[in-house]
Design a protein around this motif. Structure first.
Motif, PDB file in Angstrom:
ATOM      1  N   ILE A 213       0.929  -1.183  -0.203  1.00 50.67           N
ATOM      2  CA  ILE A 213       0.076  -0.160   0.139  1.00 50.67           C
ATOM      3  C   ILE A 213       0.831   1.257  -0.090  1.00 50.67           C
ATOM      4  CG2 ILE A 213      -1.856   1.324   1.363  1.00 50.67           C
ATOM      5  CD1 ILE A 213      -2.883  -1.287   0.091  1.00 50.67           C
ATOM      6  N   SER A 214       0.613   2.156  -0.807  1.00 54.49           N
ATOM      7  CA  SER A 214       1.335   3.749  -0.689  1.00 54.49           C
ATOM      8  C   SER A 214       0.311   4.512   0.106  1.00 54.49           C
ATOM      9  CB  SER A 214       1.238   4.254  -2.102  1.00 54.49           C
ATOM     10  OG  SER A 214       1.906   3.294  -2.860  1.00 54.49           O
TER      11      SER A 214
ATOM     12  N   GLY B  28      -2.532   0.778  -4.012  1.00 52.63           N
ATOM     13  CA  GLY B  28      -1.319  -0.086  -4.088  1.00 52.63           C
ATOM     14  C   GLY B  28      -1.612  -1.428  -4.844  1.00 52.63           C
TER      15      GLY B  28
ATOM     16  N   SER C  11       4.484   1.400   1.460  1.00 55.59           N
ATOM     17  CA  SER C  11       5.782   1.973   0.574  1.00 55.59           C
ATOM     18  C   SER C  11       5.544   3.250   0.677  1.00 55.59           C
ATOM     19  CB  SER C  11       5.557   1.142  -0.617  1.00 55.59           C
ATOM     20  OG  SER C  11       6.538   1.808  -1.236  1.00 55.59           O
TER      21      SER C  11
END
Lengths: 325, 325
Positions: free
Chosen positions: A232-233, A292, A303
């Protein structure tokens, strides 16, 4: 003041909504409702309960309880990619309060008309304010969106913005006022089931869930059911301007991840179908954001700025009383 | 002691019963359950709620609550002449009490196996003990038994014996002991949905209802829906030896008429089909008794010993608190 149970049901709940699918044969007034399933469809059902003091503050008005109950329940049909059709309602009431009941039933009828669904049966009993609603919808055979279909490489999307409902609840609990408060409380009281979005994405999505326990917890349900992981961002999380203005970056991000009860959708789509998904969503009024990607290895990684770290899924759990209001 | 909601549901409710109709595709563990309706069948649904202190005394054991909930709910399917298939359960629990939950779920699983039905979904929340169950069954198209089909001249029948449940409740409330008490309390805690009887009478009955509010009140629902009246012979009311021995003729007759929650069936059959009905019920273990006849003029008359007099329908009404326990 009505004291007769049958009269009360007849007055407020005998004509709520209508079923666009045309499948309802008999409704309120017999021992059961009777439905003729359309040819070549699967039936999709979900039951949800809301308790005063647990899911909404005591003395919440009837129209707000109706909005919250309706939105939360039909959100489960959106998560399956189903077309809503009809519902039942079990209402436990502490008092026979005609004004509360009327506000509740008027709002319920408005929403039922808006979403093309019909109240087909119910039960009214005396007791602490508790509402159980069962929603019913139709999908094409074997086309229901399950939690178990996510594959490594799939993109992860969410609808709308996250964390607003938790923000709205906090403003209620702490009696906070300010320019962002009406929006946030509206998001808490009036979740919009993402039915239209769900029907648009259903041909592309491999897995879907609605966000009731918190993004991380609900995404984790997809991951466990699909035996995969996710990267996941957190910088991509969709957060409303109102929430960001009120509590800033760190708090709004935390609520977006774990707050719960946003009733937005989280779903996965194969990377190669992303262009078609974009095309399907052209002119669609609800935002859809990629946050993500599914990975083969179980667990959730974050991330951001070149750094990668693991996180634990956390979220709403009624039995921890975390969100008791 | 389990504190995680998902773990709790998984442990106690993930494998309850099985659906003899073979229509269940997806069960507990996704946002919704998925059902493939059998070809050429109508779906029949009913939702019921029970609240501690209203429908059963506080501190009732889990297995007794399960029996009462199951029997009362599936009785509505019997009243429609439907074959039971699956159900959902919304459970609001004051505490996470594993022993109570286990007793509840074990009994629920036993009954589900016995009646060939499957638990397909549910919701568990924190709050005052409240249970909502939605039951689902199938009938042939347009063959559901409604309240509205009774015609002048039809015979009126009831299954089993009446008044026992009210008698059982009285022994509980007044802490009475005696040789009849175990039978009467069993009748209160363990209503048997008359599914087998319903399927045998379905081809002959013109109207049916289950007796939850009391014979007079429920018969009156048939009369109003069918726009007819009834002549009843109170001397023909089926009353158990146990109830009669305990409270005598007058009291047992009153409870048979107005006590409620017996969950026996009341149904009407054209006089000319009475012989065929008798033949259909040969060797059937549940008693069926003719108590009167449908008449053209609305209202209920009693007829006994050459005397005829009108009576008012009375019965259970949750909002009068008459039966609050």
């Amino acid at each position: 003041m009505a004291t007769d149970e049958f009269e009360l049901i007849r007055r407020y709940f005998s004509d709520v909504g209508s079923d666009q699918s045309g499948s309802v044969r008999r409704t309120v007034g017999d021992d059961c409702a009777v439905i003729s399933p359309p040819d070549n469809r699967d039936l999709v059902v979900s039951i949800d309960t809301m308790v005063e003091g647990v899911h909404f503050p005591a003395d919440t008005s009837g129209d707000r309880v109706a909005s919250r109950l309706f939105g939360a329940a039909f959100s489960d049909l959106a998560a399956m990619g189903a077309t809503p059709a009809f519902f039942t309602l079990a209402l436990t009431l502490p008092d026979n309060d005609p004004a509360w009941l009327q506000a509740f039933s008027v709002r319920l009828a408005e929403l039922s008309r808006q979403y093309g669904v019909q109240l087909v049966g119910g039960d009214t009993t005396r007791g602490p304010l508790t509402l159980s609603i069962q929603v019913h919808g139709w999908t094409y055979p074997d086309k229901a969106l399950l939690r178990s279909g996510a594959c490594s490489g799939d993109r992860i999307f969410v609808t709308g913005t996250l964390g607003d409902s938790k923000g709205g609840l906090e403003t209620l609990l702490k009696n906070i006022h300010g320019p962002q408060v009406p929006y946030l409380q509206h998001r808490f009281y009036t979740p919009e089931p993402r039915i239209d979005t769900a029907l648009l994405i259903a041909d592309y999505a491999t897995a879907a869930i609605d966000i009731s326990d918190g993004l991380l917890a609900d995404l984790n349900h997809i991951l466990v059911a699909s035996n995969v992981g996710a990267m996941i961002s957190p910088g991509e999380l969709p957060i409303s301007a109102e929430l960001h203005q009120w509590v800033g970056e760190a708090q709004s991000r935390e609520w977006a991840l774990t707050g719960g009860e946003d009733f937005e959708l989280c779903f996965t789509v194969p990377a190669k179908l992303e262009p078609k998904l974009g095309w399907a969503l052209r002119n669609h009024s609800v935002g859809v954001t990629c946050i993500g990607q599914i990975s083969a290895k179980p667990g959730i990684l974050f991330s951001e700025g070149g750094r990668v770290w693991p996180v634990e899924p956390q979220g709403y759990n009624h039995f921890t009383n975390k969100h008791r209001v």
